[in-house]
Structure formats: C-alpha cells, structure tokens
Design an enzyme around this catalytic site. Structure first.
Site, PDB file in Angstrom:
ATOM      1  N   ASP A   1      -1.514 -18.873   2.397  1.00 47.45           N
ATOM      2  CA  ASP A   1      -2.850 -19.917   0.834  1.00 47.45           C
ATOM      3  C   ASP A   1      -3.238 -20.754   2.527  1.00 47.45           C
ATOM      4  OD1 ASP A   1      -0.193 -20.871   1.176  1.00 47.45           O
ATOM      5  OD2 ASP A   1      -0.412 -21.202  -1.070  1.00 47.45           O
TER       6      ASP A   1
ATOM      7  N   ASP B   1      -5.861  -7.536   4.868  1.00 51.78           N
ATOM      8  CA  ASP B   1      -6.812  -6.653   4.174  1.00 51.78           C
ATOM      9  C   ASP B   1      -7.584  -8.114   3.570  1.00 51.78           C
ATOM     10  OD1 ASP B   1      -8.654  -4.757   2.770  1.00 51.78           O
ATOM     11  OD2 ASP B   1      -7.735  -5.436   1.185  1.00 51.78           O
TER      12      ASP B   1
ATOM     13  N   TYR C   1       1.404  -1.016  -0.077  1.00 51.05           N
ATOM     14  CA  TYR C   1      -0.162  -0.111   0.630  1.00 51.05           C
ATOM     15  C   TYR C   1       0.822   1.403   0.623  1.00 51.05           C
ATOM     16  CZ  TYR C   1      -4.474  -2.374   0.788  1.00 51.05           C
ATOM     17  OH  TYR C   1      -5.844  -2.731   1.447  1.00 51.05           O
TER      18      TYR C   1
ATOM     19  N   LYS D   1       4.047 -15.179   3.242  1.00 50.16           N
ATOM     20  CA  LYS D   1       4.092 -16.315   1.941  1.00 50.16           C
ATOM     21  C   LYS D   1       6.016 -16.472   1.710  1.00 50.16           C
ATOM     22  CE  LYS D   1       2.668 -18.177  -1.214  1.00 50.16           C
ATOM     23  NZ  LYS D   1       2.133 -19.407  -1.569  1.00 50.16           N
TER      24      LYS D   1
ATOM     25  N   ASP E   1     -11.384  -9.598   5.401  1.00 48.82           N
ATOM     26  CA  ASP E   1     -12.904 -10.301   4.844  1.00 48.82           C
ATOM     27  C   ASP E   1     -13.434 -11.434   4.919  1.00 48.82           C
ATOM     28  OD1 ASP E   1     -12.871  -7.067   4.278  1.00 48.82           O
ATOM     29  OD2 ASP E   1     -13.989  -7.258   1.954  1.00 48.82           O
TER      30      ASP E   1
HETATM   31  C1  IPM Z   1     -10.680  -1.971   4.694  1.00 50.32           C
HETATM   32  C2  IPM Z   1     -10.106  -1.546   2.744  1.00 50.32           C
HETATM   33  C3  IPM Z   1      -9.517  -0.625   2.285  1.00 50.32           C
HETATM   34  C4  IPM Z   1      -7.903  -0.875   2.931  1.00 50.32           C
HETATM   35  C5  IPM Z   1      -9.263   0.591   1.279  1.00 50.32           C
HETATM   36  C6  IPM Z   1     -10.847   1.447   1.327  1.00 50.32           C
HETATM   37  C7  IPM Z   1      -8.471   1.591   0.658  1.00 50.32           C
HETATM   38  O1  IPM Z   1     -10.831  -2.275   1.995  1.00 50.32           O
HETATM   39  O2  IPM Z   1      -9.623  -0.635   5.116  1.00 50.32           O
HETATM   40  O3  IPM Z   1     -10.079  -3.004   4.673  1.00 50.32           O
HETATM   41  O4  IPM Z   1      -7.575  -1.477   1.366  1.00 50.32           O
HETATM   42  O5  IPM Z   1      -7.486  -0.900   3.675  1.00 50.32           O
HETATM   43 MG    MG Z   2     -10.309  -4.441   2.962  1.00 49.83          MG
END
Ligand code: IPM
Ligand code: MG
Length: 370
Positions: free
Chosen positions: A222, A246, A141, A190, A250
């Site tokens: 993985d 990240d 990032y 990794k 999710d």
């Molecule tokens: C998160 C989001 C952000 C990230 C995006 C919106 C830039 O997905 O906070 O997880 O990737 O950090």
């Molecule tokens: Mg995210």
C-alpha cells in the site's frame, strides 16, 4: 547466425502493433546485417477459433524451437462467455508457466516530449526511470485450482502459494538487474499481514548478502502504491510477487502518460524470453489503425538486448521511437496533449522504421518510379 523468433500477434490490436514491430525488426536486420527468421503462431481468442484452445500444442512447440517470442495481446468480448479454462487469458498464463518465464521486467521511464501526457505534475514525473520485476509464474495466479465451496457455492477460494525456490529465482534476477543500474532494490510485500510475504522478506534479506553493493529497502504494497505517485524518481528496481506486480505496473504506466508506451520482457535463467507490450488487446479500437505500436516496438528492443545481446541495435530502436516523438508525432492515445500531429498505427510504424533505415523512404519512393 540466424535467430528464430516466434511471433504470436493474438487478438484485437495485436496484429496491427505486431506489423509495426516486425517492420522495425526487419529494418534492424537490414541495417546491421542480422538474419531474423520469424514464424507465426496462434494464441488467445484466435487460437480458440482455429484450434479450440487458447494455447495450442503447436504454438508451445514453436516457441520451444525458437530463440525468443514476440506476443501482441489476447482477449476480447467475442470470447467472454467461453468456459473459464478456455478463456484467452489462460493462453497467456499458460505460455508463461509452460516456458518457465518467472521474471517479468516492466521498465517505467518517462519520455521528455511526453512529460505533459502524464496526469501527474511534470516535476513529479521528470527523470522517472525504474524497472518493476514481477514474479510471473506463482502466487495467486497459480495457487491450487480456484474453487467455489458451500451448499450454494457462496464461498470462493484462491490460494496465494509461494515456495522459497520460486522467490529466490526472481529475487536474484532483480538483484542482478539492480547491480547493473543504480544499485537500489525495493522489495514490495504485505509482510504485516501475509505469511507468504514474511517468507518473501526473509529470502530477500538472505540473498542481499550476495550483493553487498546493492542497497535494499522493504516497502508494504500500500505504501509502495502511494510512493509511485508522489516520489517515483526514488525507485530503481522494484521486485514483487505476481499480483502486486500486476497492479503496480498498471499504476506506474500512468507516469509515462500512456499504457501504449510500455514494453515488457518475461525471462528465465537462460537467454530465452517472451516480449510483449503491457497493454491489452483494446478491442474497442481494433482494426481502426489507431493503436500505438510503440510498446510493441520497444518490446522488440528488449528482445534484442536480453535474448540476443544486441545492445547497440536495441538502443537504435529506442532512439528512433524517441526521435519520432520529439518531432511531434503522436498516436490517438497521446492526443490529450493538445499538440503534435496525430497519425495512425501504420504511419507511426513507418516513421520509426525511417529513423532506423534512413534510406528506407527513399528506396520505397524510388521503387515507385523506377
Ligand atoms: C498483464 C495482464 C494479464 C495479467 C492478464 C491479461 C491475465 O493484466 O500482463 O499484466 O494479469 O498478468
Ligand atoms: Mg496487468
């Protein structure tokens, strides 16, 4: 003592879920006699519209003057064509970096009354209770500015860059957290492919000497992704680099049934922190009173605990959310469950506030009649 909180609702459903969270904060203040001063600022798309930049200087200054920050969500189709440097997401990345918030805590625990909301089987998700500690200010990032190369710009470059000191800081944080929990740390990397991962692993092994009571395991990313869906109760604390964190967070959110339930805390070494739901700005349902305010409310609970040391107050918010769910109330994101009463964002916020402040409903009724 007055505690100052910067409030940045942002875009989409940000403002709606923030209203619920602020009502919860006020209820906690009333109930326990604490003073919270909240000061609003702009970030993301709304800041692009009002200041021409997703992270105005005033907003950063406001955050620096406060003890903690509550952030809603940023982004939406309205700003999809703005230049890359001005995108709403840049506001989010910028504020994390500028405030030095290197450790992002994303707790994943299932709610008893929502077990059937998960796409996974009940016996897999029952009892899940772990925290992902995601490194937040380094890695892909924030590598050297991304670029296009080649005559026809047919090559794209992003850089995964980590310095030992960056890894050390977040790994210490994760060990400290694990020490206060079930004393197991899973470091995800990794290392069979990436040099930065080999450095990561080296640092984890070195630091583990300082925390002899914490058991450490290394998992390749993985394999970690797989284990999250087949044996999620095995985890206590997971620590990993920015992008792996990240993605895994999710994925892990689905164990709980909805992204709408997940809070997060972004921390540094002192007590300052930024608290935001893991979900995004959900422009498709913005303004429709459909969003789930619980992730934002649980982010307030994390703020009470981590920035203000108010553990009892934080637990009261968590319990209030739990009880409203146990009573059968659900927002739209949880309706697949097929049972319970579907309510809007405002009604859900009111229900949680009433749990914290039982006299609240009564006093608003009385004020109507007296
Ligand atoms: C998160 C989001 C952000 C990230 C995006 C919106 C830039 O997905 O906070 O997880 O990737 O950090
Ligand atoms: Mg995210």
């Amino acid at each position: 003592m007055k505690r100052k909180v910067a409030v940045l609702p942002g875009d989409g459903i940000g403002q709606e879920v923030m209203n619920g969270a602020l009502a919860v904060l006020k209820a906690v203040g009333d109930q326990f006699g604490h003073q919270f001063e909240v000061i609003q600022g702009d970030i993301g798309g709304v800041a692009i519209d009002s200041h021409g930049t997703p992270l105005p200087k005033q907003t950063l200054e406001l955050c620096k003057e406060c003890d903690a920050v509550l952030l809603g969500a940023v982004g939406g189709p309205k700003w999809k064509d703005v230049p890359v440097q001005l995108r709403p997401e840049k506001g989010l990345l910028g504020i994390r970096k500028e405030l030095g918030l290197f450790a992002n805590l994303r707790p994943i625990s299932t709610f008893k009354s929502l077990l059937d909301a998960s796409p996974l089987k009940r016996n897999v998700v029952q009892g899940v209770d772990f925290v992902i500690v995601r490194e937040l200010t380094g890695g892909l990032y924030f590598g050297k500015p991304s670029e296009r190369r080649g005559e026809n710009k047919e090559v794209a470059v992003d850089t995964l860059h980590y310095e030992r000191s960056e890894i050390e800081k977040v790994v210490h944080k994760a060990f400290q957290l694990a020490s206060n929990r079930r004393k197991k740390l899973t470091s995800v990397d990794k290392a069979n492919v990436l040099e930065s991962s080999r450095l990561w692993r080296e640092v984890v092994d070195e630091i583990s000497g300082d925390y002899p009571d914490v058991e450490v395991e290394h998992l390749l990313v993985d394999a970690a992704a797989m284990k999250i869906v087949y044996q999620p109760t095995q985890f206590d604390v997971i620590v990993t680099e920015n992008m792996f964190g990240d993605i895994l967070s999710d994925e892990a959110s689905m164990l709980t049934g909805s992204l709408g339930m997940l809070p997060s805390a972004s921390l540094r070494e002192d007590h300052f922190g930024l608290y935001e739901p893991v979900h995004g700005s959900a422009p498709d349902i913005a303004g429709e009173d459909k969003a789930n305010p619980m992730a934002m409310m649980l982010s307030v609970a994390m703020m009470l605990k981590h920035s203000f040391g108010l553990k009892e107050e934080a637990e009261m918010v968590e319990k209030a959310v739990q009880e409203v769910l146990d009573t059968g109330y659900r927002t739209d994101d949880l309706k697949e469950l097929g049972s319970g009463t579907i309510v809007g964002t405002e009604a859900m916020s009111q229900l949680v506030v009433e749990q914290i402040e039982p006299n609240h409903a009564m006093s608003s009724i009385l004020s109507t009649y007296l």
